[in-house]
Design a protein around this motif. Sequence first.
Motif, PDB file in Angstrom:
ATOM      1  N   LEU A  65       0.817  -1.214   0.000  1.00 28.01           N
ATOM      2  CA  LEU A  65       0.000   0.000   0.000  1.00 28.01           C
ATOM      3  C   LEU A  65       0.852   1.266   0.000  1.00 28.01           C
ATOM      4  N   GLU A 105      -9.040  -9.861   4.993  1.00 27.96           N
ATOM      5  CA  GLU A 105      -9.633  -8.528   4.899  1.00 27.96           C
ATOM      6  C   GLU A 105      -9.280  -7.690   6.131  1.00 27.96           C
ATOM      7  N   ARG A 112      -4.069  -0.809   5.825  1.00 27.79           N
ATOM      8  CA  ARG A 112      -4.564   0.454   5.277  1.00 27.79           C
ATOM      9  C   ARG A 112      -4.542   1.547   6.344  1.00 27.79           C
ATOM     10  N   ILE A 127      -5.564   5.028  -2.173  1.00 28.63           N
ATOM     11  CA  ILE A 127      -5.373   3.585  -2.035  1.00 28.63           C
ATOM     12  C   ILE A 127      -6.736   2.951  -1.871  1.00 28.63           C
ATOM     13  N   PRO A 128      -6.869   1.684  -2.234  1.00 27.43           N
ATOM     14  CA  PRO A 128      -8.189   1.034  -2.170  1.00 27.43           C
ATOM     15  C   PRO A 128      -8.727   0.988  -0.749  1.00 27.43           C
ATOM     16  N   ALA A 129     -10.036   1.073  -0.640  1.00 27.08           N
ATOM     17  CA  ALA A 129     -10.691   1.008   0.658  1.00 27.08           C
ATOM     18  C   ALA A 129     -10.863  -0.435   1.125  1.00 27.08           C
ATOM     19  N   ALA A 131     -10.118  -4.879  -0.151  1.00 31.03           N
ATOM     20  CA  ALA A 131      -9.475  -5.827  -1.053  1.00 31.03           C
ATOM     21  C   ALA A 131     -10.228  -7.145  -1.007  1.00 31.03           C
ATOM     22  N   THR A 151      -1.154  -6.646  -6.766  1.00 29.16           N
ATOM     23  CA  THR A 151      -2.571  -6.899  -6.500  1.00 29.16           C
ATOM     24  C   THR A 151      -2.965  -6.404  -5.114  1.00 29.16           C
ATOM     25  N   HIS A 154      -3.355  -2.588  -5.031  1.00 30.34           N
ATOM     26  CA  HIS A 154      -4.325  -1.926  -5.893  1.00 30.34           C
ATOM     27  C   HIS A 154      -5.761  -2.407  -5.707  1.00 30.34           C
ATOM     28  N   GLY A 155      -5.966  -3.267  -4.733  1.00 27.58           N
ATOM     29  CA  GLY A 155      -7.341  -3.684  -4.424  1.00 27.58           C
ATOM     30  C   GLY A 155      -7.958  -4.558  -5.487  1.00 27.58           C
TER      31      GLY A 155
END
Length: 157
Positions: A65, A105, A112, A127-129, A131, A151, A154-155
Amino acid sequence: MPDDLYRTDIVTWSRQQAERLRRHVAGERVNDLDWEHVIEEIEDLGLSEINAVASLLTQAMVHALKIARWPDSEAVPHWTAEAVNFLAQAQRRYRPSMATRIAAEECFDDARRVVLATPGQGPEAPIPAAAALDLPAVMDRGADLRALIETLGHGPA
């Protein structure tokens, strides 16, 4: 055997219990086994391994991340190496029986939170919320580590 040896010197306690268990297996009647704590330690050993894999996975995600958050940073090669290393260690220790006990998760959420709280230098990318992670696929030792790191950072596709 002092009643508090388990609490005061776990190393000596464990050596004594191992020796008593060996004598028991050899057929000797052994009356001073600390069964309650032996059982507890066996259970804790499994939990310790699960926690170690989850921690290593979380650390891999933190670095993945960071790469996603600061893609132009000079630290990207270092973060990539760290992410690959942590993921490889997690994969080495992972056993399929852990799949239902590790919440990937939650590891991602923890990673995160760490990255969002980390001050960075330079522009920050989103950044993705969340995954969508397939833990057995992430833990596949035959998988491309760098592709997995990408991967993770980038979620969901």
